[in-house]
Design a protein around this motif. Structure first.
Motif, mmCIF file in Angstrom:
data_model
loop_
_atom_site.group_PDB
_atom_site.id
_atom_site.type_symbol
_atom_site.label_atom_id
_atom_site.label_comp_id
_atom_site.label_asym_id
_atom_site.label_seq_id
_atom_site.Cartn_x
_atom_site.Cartn_y
_atom_site.Cartn_z
ATOM 1 N N LEU A 98 0.854 -1.193 0.000
ATOM 2 C CA LEU A 98 0.000 0.000 0.000
ATOM 3 C C LEU A 98 0.887 1.240 0.000
ATOM 4 N N THR A 99 0.916 1.922 -1.117
ATOM 5 C CA THR A 99 1.767 3.103 -1.260
ATOM 6 C C THR A 99 0.911 4.367 -1.227
ATOM 7 N N SER A 100 1.550 5.498 -1.158
ATOM 8 C CA SER A 100 0.820 6.768 -1.179
ATOM 9 C C SER A 100 0.087 6.934 -2.511
ATOM 10 N N GLU A 101 0.617 6.353 -3.571
ATOM 11 C CA GLU A 101 -0.055 6.421 -4.877
ATOM 12 C C GLU A 101 -1.384 5.670 -4.841
ATOM 13 N N VAL A 102 -1.396 4.480 -4.236
ATOM 14 C CA VAL A 102 -2.642 3.712 -4.118
ATOM 15 C C VAL A 102 -3.625 4.459 -3.223
ATOM 16 N N PHE A 103 -3.155 4.924 -2.058
ATOM 17 C CA PHE A 103 -4.022 5.687 -1.160
ATOM 18 C C PHE A 103 -4.602 6.912 -1.870
ATOM 19 N N GLY A 104 -3.789 7.577 -2.656
ATOM 20 C CA GLY A 104 -4.259 8.755 -3.387
ATOM 21 C C GLY A 104 -5.354 8.425 -4.380
ATOM 22 N N TYR A 105 -5.210 7.310 -5.065
ATOM 23 C CA TYR A 105 -6.224 6.916 -6.036
ATOM 24 C C TYR A 105 -7.523 6.534 -5.334
ATOM 25 N N VAL A 106 -7.428 5.758 -4.261
ATOM 26 C CA VAL A 106 -8.616 5.384 -3.492
ATOM 27 C C VAL A 106 -9.289 6.651 -2.952
ATOM 28 N N GLY A 107 -8.495 7.555 -2.410
ATOM 29 C CA GLY A 107 -9.036 8.809 -1.892
ATOM 30 C C GLY A 107 -9.707 9.635 -2.974
#
Length: 178
Positions: free
Chosen positions: A30-39
């Motif tokens: 879980l990277t900041s890129e994945v979190f950003g997309y989910v967000g």
């Protein structure tokens, strides 16, 4: 009409949780890129549907959180399905008063934007079984767990709408249920 979508982290072999009952397989990818997309998908929604466990986890974090998504998480309308709680303290939260299908039909008939489903295994399986989803956002992690809690309990036909790789090896598969 509003769209209902489910967003989940899955192992490569299709499990939502390992034998421990937790999605612990996801922590390393879980990277900041994945979190950003989910967000980003979440802020396109005005309603969040949760089960008890997801509600308790998120209600324990977001009310005091700061950062990019905190204000949205606290402002969004939250519909919680549980028979274990009698009162909800997180802002803009309400207990479901009728069945899953009835509540979702009511939400879809009202004006608004997307409905984001963020529940646990049973909730995800119920939404799929009752065909209440328009889309699935499945974040597939580059790990197998061998056993645990599967997302799908029977056969379903899906139509691929998007595939997107992320750093760390996670790949989003976005499907419509057909």
């Amino acid at each position: 009409m509003r769209s209902v979508f489910l967003s989940l982290q899955l192992s490569l072999d299709g499990y939502m949780a390992s034998q421990s009952g937790q999605p612990d397989f996801a922590k390393d990818s879980l990277t900041s890129e994945v979190f950003g997309y989910v967000g980003g998908t979440l802020i396109q929604s005005d309603t969040l549907v949760l089960g008890r466990v997801a509600y308790e986890e998120q209600a324990g974090y977001w009310p005091t959180a700061v950062g990019e998504y905190a204000a949205n998480m606290n402002a969004i309308d939250k519909l919680v399905f549980t028979s274990m709680l009698q009162q909800l303290d997180w802002s803009n939260s309400r207990l479901a008063a009728s069945s899953l299908a009835e509540e979702i039909a009511t939400l879809k008939s009202q004006p608004g934007s997307n409905i984001f489903v963020s529940g646990g295994a049973r909730m995800a399986q119920s939404f799929i079984r009752e065909r209440l989803l328009d889309e699935l956002f499945l974040y597939i992690h580059p790990v197998t767990v061998g056993s645990g809690t599967p997302l799908f309990l029977d056969q379903h036909q899906l139509t691929l709408k998007e595939t997107r790789p992320f750093e760390g090896g996670v790949v989003l598969h976005r499907y419509a249920l057909t």
